[in-house]
Write a protein that holds these residues in place. Structure first.
Motif, PDB file in Angstrom:
ATOM      1  N   SER A  78      -6.363  15.425   2.338  1.00  0.00           N
ATOM      2  CA  SER A  78      -7.325  15.167   1.259  1.00  0.00           C
ATOM      3  C   SER A  78      -6.646  14.988  -0.094  1.00  0.00           C
ATOM      4  O   SER A  78      -7.317  14.823  -1.112  1.00  0.00           O
ATOM      5  CB  SER A  78      -8.347  16.305   1.162  1.00  0.00           C
ATOM      6  N   ASN A  79      -5.313  14.964  -0.105  1.00  0.00           N
ATOM      7  CA  ASN A  79      -4.596  14.902  -1.373  1.00  0.00           C
ATOM      8  C   ASN A  79      -3.917  13.547  -1.586  1.00  0.00           C
ATOM      9  O   ASN A  79      -2.806  13.472  -2.081  1.00  0.00           O
ATOM     10  CB  ASN A  79      -3.571  16.044  -1.457  1.00  0.00           C
ATOM     11  N   ILE A  80      -4.621  12.494  -1.188  1.00  0.00           N
ATOM     12  CA  ILE A  80      -4.131  11.145  -1.468  1.00  0.00           C
ATOM     13  C   ILE A  80      -4.496  10.780  -2.905  1.00  0.00           C
ATOM     14  O   ILE A  80      -5.075  11.598  -3.628  1.00  0.00           O
ATOM     15  CB  ILE A  80      -4.695  10.140  -0.442  1.00  0.00           C
ATOM     16  N   PHE A  81      -4.176   9.554  -3.336  1.00  0.00           N
ATOM     17  CA  PHE A  81      -4.372   9.192  -4.745  1.00  0.00           C
ATOM     18  C   PHE A  81      -4.866   7.759  -4.860  1.00  0.00           C
ATOM     19  O   PHE A  81      -4.281   6.848  -4.288  1.00  0.00           O
ATOM     20  CB  PHE A  81      -3.054   9.365  -5.506  1.00  0.00           C
ATOM     21  N   SER A  82      -5.944   7.580  -5.612  1.00  0.00           N
ATOM     22  CA  SER A  82      -6.536   6.250  -5.778  1.00  0.00           C
ATOM     23  C   SER A  82      -5.946   5.516  -6.982  1.00  0.00           C
ATOM     24  O   SER A  82      -5.914   6.045  -8.092  1.00  0.00           O
ATOM     25  CB  SER A  82      -8.052   6.364  -5.956  1.00  0.00           C
ATOM     26  N   ILE A  83      -5.511   4.276  -6.735  1.00  0.00           N
ATOM     27  CA  ILE A  83      -5.109   3.375  -7.815  1.00  0.00           C
ATOM     28  C   ILE A  83      -6.325   2.566  -8.266  1.00  0.00           C
ATOM     29  O   ILE A  83      -6.431   2.166  -9.424  1.00  0.00           O
ATOM     30  CB  ILE A  83      -3.969   2.450  -7.355  1.00  0.00           C
ATOM     31  N   ALA A  84      -7.239   2.346  -7.340  1.00  0.00           N
ATOM     32  CA  ALA A  84      -8.490   1.630  -7.635  1.00  0.00           C
ATOM     33  C   ALA A  84      -9.484   1.976  -6.535  1.00  0.00           C
ATOM     34  O   ALA A  84      -9.143   2.678  -5.581  1.00  0.00           O
ATOM     35  CB  ALA A  84      -8.251   0.119  -7.692  1.00  0.00           C
ATOM     36  N   GLU A  85     -10.713   1.477  -6.678  1.00  0.00           N
ATOM     37  CA  GLU A  85     -11.714   1.755  -5.638  1.00  0.00           C
ATOM     38  C   GLU A  85     -11.281   1.185  -4.292  1.00  0.00           C
ATOM     39  O   GLU A  85     -11.676   1.694  -3.252  1.00  0.00           O
ATOM     40  CB  GLU A  85     -13.066   1.169  -6.048  1.00  0.00           C
ATOM     41  N   ASP A  86     -10.461   0.137  -4.327  1.00  0.00           N
ATOM     42  CA  ASP A  86     -10.055  -0.507  -3.072  1.00  0.00           C
ATOM     43  C   ASP A  86      -8.558  -0.387  -2.786  1.00  0.00           C
ATOM     44  O   ASP A  86      -8.032  -1.103  -1.937  1.00  0.00           O
ATOM     45  CB  ASP A  86     -10.473  -1.986  -3.084  1.00  0.00           C
ATOM     46  N   VAL A  87      -7.869   0.542  -3.487  1.00  0.00           N
ATOM     47  CA  VAL A  87      -6.438   0.763  -3.240  1.00  0.00           C
ATOM     48  C   VAL A  87      -6.120   2.252  -3.337  1.00  0.00           C
ATOM     49  O   VAL A  87      -6.450   2.889  -4.340  1.00  0.00           O
ATOM     50  CB  VAL A  87      -5.545   0.017  -4.258  1.00  0.00           C
ATOM     51  N   VAL A  88      -5.480   2.800  -2.299  1.00  0.00           N
ATOM     52  CA  VAL A  88      -5.031   4.194  -2.363  1.00  0.00           C
ATOM     53  C   VAL A  88      -3.569   4.291  -1.948  1.00  0.00           C
ATOM     54  O   VAL A  88      -3.066   3.446  -1.202  1.00  0.00           O
ATOM     55  CB  VAL A  88      -5.867   5.141  -1.460  1.00  0.00           C
ATOM     56  N   ILE A  89      -2.904   5.328  -2.452  1.00  0.00           N
ATOM     57  CA  ILE A  89      -1.581   5.700  -1.938  1.00  0.00           C
ATOM     58  C   ILE A  89      -1.798   6.863  -0.984  1.00  0.00           C
ATOM     59  O   ILE A  89      -2.458   7.849  -1.326  1.00  0.00           O
ATOM     60  CB  ILE A  89      -0.625   6.134  -3.064  1.00  0.00           C
ATOM     61  N   SER A  90      -1.238   6.744   0.229  1.00  0.00           N
ATOM     62  CA  SER A  90      -1.426   7.789   1.231  1.00  0.00           C
ATOM     63  C   SER A  90      -0.112   8.047   1.956  1.00  0.00           C
ATOM     64  O   SER A  90       0.794   7.210   1.957  1.00  0.00           O
ATOM     65  CB  SER A  90      -2.507   7.367   2.232  1.00  0.00           C
ATOM     66  N   GLU A  91      -0.002   9.225   2.568  1.00  0.00           N
ATOM     67  CA  GLU A  91       1.184   9.582   3.342  1.00  0.00           C
ATOM     68  C   GLU A  91       1.193   8.756   4.638  1.00  0.00           C
ATOM     69  O   GLU A  91       0.171   8.589   5.285  1.00  0.00           O
ATOM     70  CB  GLU A  91       1.152  11.078   3.667  1.00  0.00           C
ATOM     71  N   LYS A  92       2.367   8.269   5.006  1.00  0.00           N
ATOM     72  CA  LYS A  92       2.443   7.323   6.134  1.00  0.00           C
ATOM     73  C   LYS A  92       2.085   7.961   7.478  1.00  0.00           C
ATOM     74  O   LYS A  92       1.716   7.254   8.421  1.00  0.00           O
ATOM     75  CB  LYS A  92       3.829   6.684   6.210  1.00  0.00           C
ATOM     76  N   ASN A  93       2.168   9.294   7.567  1.00  0.00           N
ATOM     77  CA  ASN A  93       1.841   9.954   8.838  1.00  0.00           C
ATOM     78  C   ASN A  93       0.353  10.258   9.014  1.00  0.00           C
ATOM     79  O   ASN A  93      -0.051  10.760  10.058  1.00  0.00           O
ATOM     80  CB  ASN A  93       2.638  11.259   8.954  1.00  0.00           C
ATOM     81  N   PHE A  94      -0.459   9.964   8.015  1.00  0.00           N
ATOM     82  CA  PHE A  94      -1.901  10.228   8.113  1.00  0.00           C
ATOM     83  C   PHE A  94      -2.577   9.082   8.875  1.00  0.00           C
ATOM     84  O   PHE A  94      -3.414   8.345   8.337  1.00  0.00           O
ATOM     85  CB  PHE A  94      -2.519  10.377   6.722  1.00  0.00           C
ATOM     86  N   PRO A 139     -12.723  12.317  -3.399  1.00  0.00           N
ATOM     87  CA  PRO A 139     -13.523  11.087  -3.372  1.00  0.00           C
ATOM     88  C   PRO A 139     -12.606   9.875  -3.237  1.00  0.00           C
ATOM     89  O   PRO A 139     -11.493   9.862  -3.781  1.00  0.00           O
ATOM     90  CB  PRO A 139     -14.230  11.098  -4.730  1.00  0.00           C
ATOM     91  N   VAL A 140     -13.061   8.870  -2.503  1.00  0.00           N
ATOM     92  CA  VAL A 140     -12.322   7.611  -2.375  1.00  0.00           C
ATOM     93  C   VAL A 140     -13.310   6.454  -2.414  1.00  0.00           C
ATOM     94  O   VAL A 140     -14.496   6.624  -2.125  1.00  0.00           O
ATOM     95  CB  VAL A 140     -11.495   7.529  -1.065  1.00  0.00           C
ATOM     96  N   GLY A 141     -12.799   5.267  -2.766  1.00  0.00           N
ATOM     97  CA  GLY A 141     -13.663   4.085  -2.785  1.00  0.00           C
ATOM     98  C   GLY A 141     -14.793   4.221  -3.784  1.00  0.00           C
ATOM     99  O   GLY A 141     -14.653   4.866  -4.827  1.00  0.00           O
ATOM    100  N   LYS A 142     -15.933   3.621  -3.443  1.00  0.00           N
ATOM    101  CA  LYS A 142     -17.087   3.661  -4.353  1.00  0.00           C
ATOM    102  C   LYS A 142     -17.982   4.857  -4.088  1.00  0.00           C
ATOM    103  O   LYS A 142     -18.593   5.393  -4.992  1.00  0.00           O
ATOM    104  CB  LYS A 142     -17.907   2.368  -4.205  1.00  0.00           C
ATOM    105  N   ASN A 143     -18.100   5.269  -2.834  1.00  0.00           N
ATOM    106  CA  ASN A 143     -19.073   6.324  -2.518  1.00  0.00           C
ATOM    107  C   ASN A 143     -18.673   7.104  -1.270  1.00  0.00           C
ATOM    108  O   ASN A 143     -19.524   7.520  -0.494  1.00  0.00           O
ATOM    109  CB  ASN A 143     -20.464   5.693  -2.306  1.00  0.00           C
ATOM    110  N   LYS A 144     -17.372   7.292  -1.089  1.00  0.00           N
ATOM    111  CA  LYS A 144     -16.903   7.954   0.122  1.00  0.00           C
ATOM    112  C   LYS A 144     -16.054   9.178  -0.240  1.00  0.00           C
ATOM    113  O   LYS A 144     -15.642   9.327  -1.388  1.00  0.00           O
ATOM    114  CB  LYS A 144     -16.102   6.968   0.982  1.00  0.00           C
ATOM    115  N   ALA A 145     -15.826  10.033   0.754  1.00  0.00           N
ATOM    116  CA  ALA A 145     -15.080  11.267   0.461  1.00  0.00           C
ATOM    117  C   ALA A 145     -14.398  11.797   1.712  1.00  0.00           C
ATOM    118  O   ALA A 145     -14.841  11.562   2.836  1.00  0.00           O
ATOM    119  CB  ALA A 145     -16.021  12.328  -0.105  1.00  0.00           C
TER     120      ALA A 145
END
Length: 304
Positions: A249-265, A205-211
């Motif tokens: 699908s293995n990124i990480f949320s710091i907040a609903e509006d902030v994620v850490i993701s791999e730069k190649n995605f 899941p990411v954000g408020k209502n997304k996946a």
């Protein structure tokens, strides 16, 4: 005392245990590999080097510090892989669960005992030994707890089957006011593109209502369809087997509006930004060779 609070995957993060790549030990032998992706890179002679993994984890630490997240690290064990803290524990509401992981990895829990000692002992729980469960399979989603499992009769044949139905049922008993929803995951000991090691390898899941979802990670199509309907098709980013292999699908949320993701995605990151989400890009391709990425490396303790 640490007052834990985790009710979902995306609220503002305040405290986390981040894994450790220092003194990671020699390249494992094929017999020591816990998953088919690691085995693939061991065979190819391209298993990740410690210095590269330390650099990647430092980049994650820097992002967490930027957002003023309190960071705990495991105590260092010489020549031992301590990257994937999500495997060894998880938090639901204000309860810390020690995972029942592969016996070879028990020392990893000992290395975070100093954190567990800061939690009210009544809020620390461990299931009986035959209740297999790892944090990568467990996702609190408000009134739900989503759990990846493997329900087939050949469960014991797969080192990649990490959470069983005994643990799923025990979670339901512990949280009678929540709905514990299990998902039967596809397992393979030989093909990483056909192996959903944990739920977070094929869903996030990411954000408020997304996946983010990989359809073929689910053995039962009706369970995949349930997830898509839960979020709404327009809110789902579908990934293919190559993207799943790369751990999109293995990124990480710091907040609903902030994620850490791999730069190649690149495709995923563009989609996330289109949803109004800030994407903090880090290099993590070397660590991904062990069939784990950003969610696997983090064990959240407190979210708003």
């Amino acid at each position: 005392m640490l007052k834990l609070h985790i009710t979902n995957e995306t609220s503002r993060l305040r405290a986390v245990i981040l894994g450790l790549a220092n003194s990671n030990g020699p390249t494992p032998t094929l017999e020591e590999a816990y998953d088919p992706k690691s085995a693939e890179y061991i065979k190819a002679g391209t298993y990740p080097l410690e210095k590269d993994m330390v650099e990647e984890m430092t980049a994650v630490r820097d992002v967490l510090e930027k957002y003023e997240v309190k960071i705990y690290r495991p105590e260092q064990i010489e020549d031992y892989n301590q990257i994937f803290t999500r495997d060894i524990g998880f938090v639901i509401d204000d309860i810390f669960f020690k995972a029942n992981i592969l016996p070879d990895r028990e020392r990893e829990i000992d290395a975070i005992q100093y954190v567990i000692d800061q939690i009210d002992p009544k809020k620390v729980h461990r299931f009986p030994e035959d209740h297999h469960i790892e944090g990568g399979d467990v996702m609190p989603i408000g009134d739900y707890i989503f759990v990846g499992t493997y329900r087939e009769s050949d469960y014991s044949n797969y080192i990649t089957a990490r959470t069983n139905m005994k643990a799923v049922n025990a979670l339901q008993e512990m949280f009678p006011n929540k709905t514990v929803k299990s998902f039967n995951l596809r397992k393979s000991s030989t093909d990483p593109r056909l192996n959903a090691l944990h739920l977070d390898c094929c869903f996030q899941p990411v954000g408020k209502n997304k996946a983010i979802i990989h359809k073929n990670g689910f053995l039962n199509e009706n369970e995949y369809e349930w997830l898509v309907n839960f979020y709404g098709k327009e809110n789902v980013f579908e990934i293919d087997s190559d993207q799943m292999y790369a751990m999109n699908s293995n990124i990480f949320s710091i907040a609903e509006d902030v994620v850490i993701s791999e730069k190649n995605f690149t495709k995923l990151n563009a989609w996330l930004r289109a949803q109004g989400i800030t994407v903090e890009e880090v290099p993590y391709a070397e660590i991904s060779k062990q069939e784990g990425l950003l969610r696997c490396s983090t064990l959240p303790l407190i979210r708003d």
